[in-house]
Each structure stands twice: as structure tokens, then as C-alpha cells.
Design an enzyme around this catalytic site. Structure first.
Site, PDB file in Angstrom:
ATOM      1  N   LYS A  47      60.447  54.330  28.796  1.00  0.00           N
ATOM      2  CA  LYS A  47      61.629  54.385  28.045  1.00  0.00           C
ATOM      3  C   LYS A  47      61.630  53.503  26.945  1.00  0.00           C
ATOM      4  O   LYS A  47      61.224  52.194  26.809  1.00  0.00           O
ATOM      5  CB  LYS A  47      62.592  54.197  29.101  1.00  0.00           C
ATOM      6  N   SER A 122      70.433  57.940  31.498  1.00  0.00           N
ATOM      7  CA  SER A 122      69.871  57.984  30.130  1.00  0.00           C
ATOM      8  C   SER A 122      68.570  57.918  29.954  1.00  0.00           C
ATOM      9  O   SER A 122      68.033  58.273  28.738  1.00  0.00           O
ATOM     10  CB  SER A 122      70.582  56.466  29.546  1.00  0.00           C
ATOM     11  N   SER A 146      70.963  55.753  35.555  1.00  0.00           N
ATOM     12  CA  SER A 146      69.864  56.543  34.475  1.00  0.00           C
ATOM     13  C   SER A 146      68.595  56.629  34.835  1.00  0.00           C
ATOM     14  O   SER A 146      68.012  57.207  33.742  1.00  0.00           O
ATOM     15  CB  SER A 146      69.937  55.450  33.391  1.00  0.00           C
TER      16      SER A 146
HETATM   17  N1  GLN Z   1      75.884  57.278  32.968  1.00  0.00           N
HETATM   18  C1  GLN Z   1      75.751  55.704  33.178  1.00  0.00           C
HETATM   19  C2  GLN Z   1      76.448  55.177  31.779  1.00  0.00           C
HETATM   20  O1  GLN Z   1      76.725  55.717  30.836  1.00  0.00           O
HETATM   21  C3  GLN Z   1      74.665  55.240  33.593  1.00  0.00           C
HETATM   22  C4  GLN Z   1      73.970  54.426  32.468  1.00  0.00           C
HETATM   23  C5  GLN Z   1      72.631  53.839  32.930  1.00  0.00           C
HETATM   24  O2  GLN Z   1      72.462  53.635  33.993  1.00  0.00           O
HETATM   25  N2  GLN Z   1      72.045  53.367  31.908  1.00  0.00           N
HETATM   26  O3  GLN Z   1      76.697  53.947  32.007  1.00  0.00           O
END
Ligand code: GLN
Length: 477
Positions: A47, A122, A146
Site C-alpha cells: 500500500k 482504503s 481499511s
Molecule cells: N473507512 C474508514 C475511514 O474512512 C476506514 C479507513 C481506514 O481504515 N484507513 O476512516
């Protein structure tokens, strides 16, 4: 290796899973001794918020578009020692803020099963790369879901380790009390193998735990039967049927729930089938309640935004990355660099967080959220006094169409099953539990969209959730 490069060259222009592909895969410290290591020579995707020395690390933000990582994240050093080969860096929501992958400054990642749908965020590129065979495994990060969300929507396995088990040194910080790095893989066994390589104490990360016991071999118990296992099913996870407004705390939320933003009935059916499978493998299943989970989304978004506003203060147009060419003084450099460099979701959260932390509002928002966080933690602890694992769906519905979750509130509500786990610092894994064929007006275009099942464990009980996940996975073959 060449095969992977060929495949990436063919598929990536459509999927947008990789933001950068390394021409010469880094073989680094591979040595003879490592030839027996499971990860030696195995191609991996990373990532693009995890630093690999000498390579770009953008966090999918314009503000870090040309940023070159000056050192390796600890997880990268660990994987290099195991002989891993890095294929490239994968797409994400900007600074990991999002549930769909659409908040990337470099365009969304498409779902490999249906290119009109999102991959999930994400860690969108990491999950899409693994699911479409553009990598054997990938690293993601999980702050509120994410790793598990895109794994669920792409049909991969995603493991979020216990807070503190895996070093975050070299991870671009989003919300430091929640962020964890973990693997996205094709199988549960692969997740255990990757975890073996990346787990462990790191003096470079002050939140990394230094346990008094030896970390286990996470592959050791995978095949152990689960007869007698005590499984808790939180009824709160299932009391939000499609079209119901029971997660709603406002008229607007109720309206969203009516649009089907609650638990989809087919996802519910597949989760129930997975639970029945656990029972047939000898597990005891009980319903439990996690009453505070109802407040998890509100709590999570106060805490996450507050920590984001602090962590992202460093992108000032001077110390890192993009700097505006239009400023006449220092203040303008700060303001314009940030205004031009950050995307809408990042700005929204910086503003929300700054507000929540500001004098006069701190007690009402941030402090209150921290208190509720303790109560959510306590809910889980109580259940874990009697049970080994907590299970349920990973996401309330299948991967939405591109643009389908474009209003921020509905995207936030998608984290309902994943974010509470981060608030409590617990480990959780999402594994595929079946497919849904969404209704389509085009009869010729029948697609099957994967659904994920989540298994949550006690702190540092990764071995147990991997064992349960492996048993479930193998029973489906
Ligand atoms: N959907 C969550 C957010 O937008 C998770 C993001 C993440 O785990 N980095 O905060």
C-alpha cells in the site's frame, strides 16, 4: 516474476490497482539461508502509505506526489529479511481516508469482479491486486476497516492485527491510536505466514508491544479442529436489516438507511450460513449484545478526525512534498499548499478534527468520544470473558457502484462492523463466505460479487482467529 509484470501491464491500466510498478523487482537481502523461507522470492504489493526506501510514497495524495521515502518501514525490512520481492505500490483513498478507494487523488481502483463497482477502501489497490492475481499477497493498513473492507468486497482474506502487534514505523500516520498494518492474501494460511514475518516488537514504534511471552508460529494451529469453540454472535450486528432505520440517530441517517444502507438481507443470509457452518464444525454459538456499538461510528469519526488534524499538520508546504508557487509569504505558503494539495475528504476531516479539539468543544466532543471508546472496549471485554471469538458480516452490503457511496455520511456508516474493532484495539480477519448476484437490467452481464465474514478475537489471539478462519475456509472446499 515476469508473468506478474506481464499481467500487471495488461490489467492495471483498467483496474488502477498499482500507483507505481517497480521495473526491477527488489530482491535485496535474499540469501541462501532464506531459500527455505515461505516468502522467499514471493511477489508482494505494498500500500502506498508504507515507506520503501528510495521509492515514491504518495499516500495517494497530490501533496506527496513526488515524495521519495528516505528509509524502509519496519514491516518492509522484515519482509526483505524474509526474501520478499516487491512488485510496486498500490492505490488507496488519500491518506487512507475512505471506504471505497474513490478518494485517491490518482483515480479510483475498480473492483476486479465488476469494473462498474468500487474495490473498497482504503487499501483498494492491495485487495484488487491480490484478487486479480497481480500479486501473491499485499500489505494494507487498517484504521477503521481499511484492510477488511476491500478484502471483503474483492473476495480476499484481510487480517487486522491487534493494535501494537505490528510496527507502524514507516507507515504514513492517519490516526495513531487506531492504525495497524496487516496482510491481504488469497488464503488464511498465507495471512498467517505473512503475519509471522511482520509481527513483533520494534523499538522504533513506541506503541509496539514487547510481550513477555514468545510470539507464536501463527501457522501452527491452523488445522486444529474447532470443536468446543465458544462463538458469540452480537445481535446488534444483525438488527439493522435493509431498509430499516435502526442505525439512524437522525432523520438524515434514517433516510439513508431506508435507501438500503443497513445490513443487506443476502449478506445476512451468507453470514448466517457461515455461522451454521461453525456450528456444524462443533462450535457453540450464542447470541450476545454489544450495546455500545451503536455509538461506534460517531465515536470513531470524532477520534479519527481529531488525530488526523494533528497528524496532517506536518504537510505545510515546506517540510514535505508539494509547495504552492502562488504564495507571497509564509502563511500563504501554508494555506495555499494545503488548499491545493489535499483532496475534499482530507480537508473535511482536518476541519472536523480541528473543531472537535478546539477550546470550548474539546470536552463535548473529543473527551466524550474517548469515554465512549472505553465503554465500547468494555462491551467487547465482557463478551470475551466467556467467548473465544465474535463473528458477523464484515460489510453491510456488497461492493457499491462507483459513486454509490459518494455522500460522506453513507460512506462512514459502511464501517459499522469494522471500526468498533479498531476502537477496542482487537484483531479481526475477514474471509470470503460466498457470492451474491446483484440484480441487473442487463441479463447478459451476470456478475458475482464476493461477501466477507468477520472473525474478531481477544487481544493478541491472532492464532485463534486464524484457526477459526482456516477451518471455515477449508470446510467450504
Ligand atoms: N473507512 C474508514 C475511514 O474512512 C476506514 C479507513 C481506514 O481504515 N484507513 O476512516
Amino acid at each position: 516474476m515476469a508473468e506478474y509484470h506481464k499481467q500487471i501491464a495488461k490489467e492495471n491500466p483498467k483496474l488502477n490497482a498499482y500507483l507505481s510498478v517497480f521495473n526491477k523487482p527488489k530482491l535485496e537481502t535474499r540469501n541462501q539461508e532464506l531459500e527455505t523461507n515461505f516468502l522467499s522470492g514471493v511477489p508482494c504489493a505494498v500500500k502506498d502509505n508504507i515507506l520503501i526506501s528510495g521509492e515514491k510514497c504518495t499516500a495517494a495524495s497530490k501533496i506527496l506526489k513526488n515524495y521519495i521515502a528516505p528509509y524502509d518501514a519496519t514491516v518492509i525490512s522484515n519482509l526483505k529479511q524474509a526474501g520478499a520481492v516487491f512488485l510496486g505500490k498500490t492505490n488507496l483513498d488519500e491518506f487512507a481516508m475512505g471506504a471505497t478507494g474513490e478518494n485517491s487523488a490518482f483515480g479510483p481502483t475498480l473492483n476486479p469482479h465488476d469494473h462498474t463497482r468500487v474495490a473498497g477502501g482504503s487499501s483498494a489497490g492491495s485487495a484488487a491486486a491480490v484478487a486479480s492475481n497481480l500479486a501473491v499477497y499485499a500489505l494494507g493498513s487498517d484504521t477503521g476497516g481499511s484492510i477488511r473492507a476491500p478484502a471483503s468486497w474483492c473476495g480476499a482474506v484481510g487480517l487486522k492485527p491487534t493494535y501494537g502487534l505490528v510496527s507502524r514505523h514507516g507507515l504514513i500516520a492517519m490516526a495513531s491510536s487506531l492504525d495497524q498494518i496487516g496482510p491481504i492474501t488469497k488464503t488464511v494460511e498465507d495471512a498467517a505466514i505473512v503475519l509471522n514475518a511482520i509481527a513483533g516488537h520494534d523499538p522504533m514504534d513506541s506503541t509496539s508491544v514487547n510481550p513477555e511471552w514468545d510470539l507464536p508460529d501463527y501457522t501452527a494451529n491452523l488445522n486444529k479442529p474447532i470443536a468446543g469453540l465458544k462463538v458469540a454472535v452480537p445481535k446488534d450486528f444483525f438488527s439493522v436489516p435493509s431498509g430499516s432505520a435502526s442505525v439512524a440517530t437522525s432523520a438524515k441517517e434514517a433516510a439513508l438507511a431506508k435507501e438500503g444502507r443497513g445490513l443487506d438481507s443476502q449478506v445476512n443470509n451468507l453470514a448466517q450460513a457461515a455461522i451454521a457452518k461453525l456450528e456444524s464444525l462443533g462450535a457453540h454459538i450464542d447470541q450476545v449484545s454489544l450495546p455500545m456499538v451503536e455509538y461506534a461510528i460517531a465515536t470513531y469519526y470524532i477520534i479519527v478526525s481529531s488525530e488526523i488534524s494533528a497528524n496532517l499538520a506536518r504537510y505545510d508546504g515546506i517540510r514535505y512534498g508539494y509547495s504552492t508557487s502562488k504564495a507571497e509569504n509564509l502563511l500563504e505558503t501554508y494555506l495555499k499548499s494545503r488548499a491545493e494539495g489535499f483532496g475534499a475528504e482530507v480537508k473535511r476531516r482536518v476541519m472536523l478534527g480541528t473543531y472537535a479539539l478546539s477550546a470550548g468543544y474539546y470536552d463535548a466532543y473529543y473527551l466524550k468520544a474517548q469515554k465512549v471508546r472505553s465503554l465500547i472496549k468494555r462491551d467487547f471485554e465482557k463478551v470475551f470473558e466467556k467467548y473465544d471469538v465474535i463473528v458477523g458480516p464484515t460489510m453491510p452490503y456488497i461492493a457499491p457502484k462507483l459513486g454509490g457511496l459518494s455522500d460522506p455520511l453513507s460512506a462512514y456508516l459502511a464501517d459499522i462492523y469494522t471500526a468498533p474493532v479498531n476502537l477496542a484495539g482487537l484483531p479481526a480477519i475477514s474471509i470470503p463466505c460466498g457470492f451474491i448476484e446483484p440484480e441487473t437490467s442487463n441479463q447478459k452481464l451476470v456478475t458475482r460479487l464476493p461477501v466477507g465474514f468477520q472473525i474478531i478475537g481477544k487481544h493478541f489471539d491472532e492464532a485463534k482467529i486464524l484457526q477459526v478462519a482456516h477451518n471455515l475456509e477449508q470446510s467450504g472446499k
